[in-house]
Design a protein around this motif. Structure first.
Motif, PDB file in Angstrom:
ATOM      1  N   PRO A  34       0.832  -1.210   0.000  1.00  0.00           N
ATOM      2  CA  PRO A  34       0.000   0.000   0.000  1.00  0.00           C
ATOM      3  C   PRO A  34       0.864   1.257   0.000  1.00  0.00           C
ATOM      4  CG  PRO A  34      -0.684  -1.517   1.734  1.00  0.00           C
ATOM      5  CD  PRO A  34       0.586  -2.057   1.151  1.00  0.00           C
ATOM      6  N   PRO A  36       2.002   4.759   1.238  1.00  0.00           N
ATOM      7  CA  PRO A  36       1.883   5.441   2.537  1.00  0.00           C
ATOM      8  C   PRO A  36       0.775   6.503   2.497  1.00  0.00           C
ATOM      9  CG  PRO A  36       4.176   5.260   1.905  1.00  0.00           C
ATOM     10  CD  PRO A  36       3.365   4.808   0.716  1.00  0.00           C
ATOM     11  N   ASP A  37       0.124   6.692   3.616  1.00  0.00           N
ATOM     12  CA  ASP A  37      -1.018   7.611   3.689  1.00  0.00           C
ATOM     13  C   ASP A  37      -0.675   9.020   3.234  1.00  0.00           C
ATOM     14  OD1 ASP A  37      -2.655   5.585   4.584  1.00  0.00           O
ATOM     15  OD2 ASP A  37      -2.452   6.121   6.706  1.00  0.00           O
ATOM     16  N   GLU A  38       0.522   9.508   3.602  1.00  0.00           N
ATOM     17  CA  GLU A  38       0.873  10.881   3.227  1.00  0.00           C
ATOM     18  C   GLU A  38       1.057  11.023   1.714  1.00  0.00           C
ATOM     19  OE1 GLU A  38       4.616   8.746   4.580  1.00  0.00           O
ATOM     20  OE2 GLU A  38       2.645   9.055   5.451  1.00  0.00           O
ATOM     21  N   ALA A  40      -0.496   9.030  -0.537  1.00  0.00           N
ATOM     22  CA  ALA A  40      -1.854   8.890  -1.074  1.00  0.00           C
ATOM     23  C   ALA A  40      -2.624  10.194  -0.930  1.00  0.00           C
ATOM     24  CB  ALA A  40      -2.586   7.754  -0.379  1.00  0.00           C
ATOM     25  N   ALA A  41      -2.457  10.863   0.190  1.00  0.00           N
ATOM     26  CA  ALA A  41      -3.162  12.133   0.402  1.00  0.00           C
ATOM     27  C   ALA A  41      -2.704  13.183  -0.607  1.00  0.00           C
ATOM     28  CB  ALA A  41      -2.930  12.631   1.824  1.00  0.00           C
ATOM     29  N   GLU A  44      -4.248  12.331  -3.965  1.00  0.00           N
ATOM     30  CA  GLU A  44      -5.694  12.558  -4.018  1.00  0.00           C
ATOM     31  C   GLU A  44      -6.060  14.018  -3.803  1.00  0.00           C
ATOM     32  OE1 GLU A  44      -6.788   9.727  -1.042  1.00  0.00           O
ATOM     33  OE2 GLU A  44      -6.882   8.074  -2.489  1.00  0.00           O
ATOM     34  N   GLU A  76      -2.829   0.404  -8.574  1.00  0.00           N
ATOM     35  CA  GLU A  76      -2.685   1.335  -7.452  1.00  0.00           C
ATOM     36  C   GLU A  76      -2.871   2.777  -7.917  1.00  0.00           C
ATOM     37  OE1 GLU A  76      -2.270   2.255  -3.470  1.00  0.00           O
ATOM     38  OE2 GLU A  76      -2.411   0.272  -4.349  1.00  0.00           O
ATOM     39  N   LEU A  80      -5.834   5.588  -6.933  1.00  0.00           N
ATOM     40  CA  LEU A  80      -5.551   6.943  -6.467  1.00  0.00           C
ATOM     41  C   LEU A  80      -6.232   8.006  -7.335  1.00  0.00           C
ATOM     42  CD1 LEU A  80      -1.763   6.584  -5.616  1.00  0.00           C
ATOM     43  CD2 LEU A  80      -3.651   6.835  -3.996  1.00  0.00           C
TER      44      LEU A  80
END
Length: 145
Positions: A34, A36-38, A40-41, A44, A76, A80
């Motif tokens: 996956p 990393p959240d940062e 992905a943020a 997006e 992936e 996104l």
């Protein structure tokens, strides 16, 4: 504003592709990790309308067993919001060139990302140069080895 958002999206797509490609030569045994959240943020953050003008072309090298898992990277990136992501091999050079030229004519806000894996890094460079000769700018060119 839209141009800046598109650039942020391109940088985030590059980071996502680089992180996914760095998972090792045996990643076909495992799905793509996956993002990393940062990251992905960041990917997006631009509105979907901006991401819809980003076209990503993933070019697989001499990898008939798909060990690099570019298909997983494509999936992936699509998750996104980069829904216009292509995945093929260096044999698709002619198709990719024609497709980039067509998209450039039809979408005045188009931004192009070309990613070459392994020996396809050279194909990616040649593709970027070929479309440049026809007046198209590749906004981001990545080599993954």
């Amino acid at each position: 504003m839209r141009r800046a958002a598109a650039w942020r999206g391109l940088r985030a797509a590059a980071a996502a592709a680089a992180l996914a490609a760095a998972s090792g030569c045996l990643n076909f045994l495992h799905p793509v990790s996956p993002i990393p959240d940062e990251v992905a943020a960041q990917a997006e953050a631009p509105p979907q309308a901006c991401r819809n003008h980003v076209y990503v072309f993933l070019i697989n090298g001499n990898d008939p067993n798909h060990a690099a898992n570019l298909d997983g990277i494509r999936d992936e990136l699509i998750s996104l919001g980069f829904i216009k992501t292509y995945c093929g091999s260096f044999f698709d050079y002619g198709y990719y060139k024609d497709e980039i030229l067509r998209l450039h004519r039809e979408d005045e806000e188009a931004r192009f990302v070309v990613v070459g894996f392994s020996v396809a890094a050279r194909t990616a460079r040649e593709l970027a140069q070929a479309v440049k000769d026809d007046g198209v700018t590749v906004d981001l060119l990545l080599y993954c080895g």
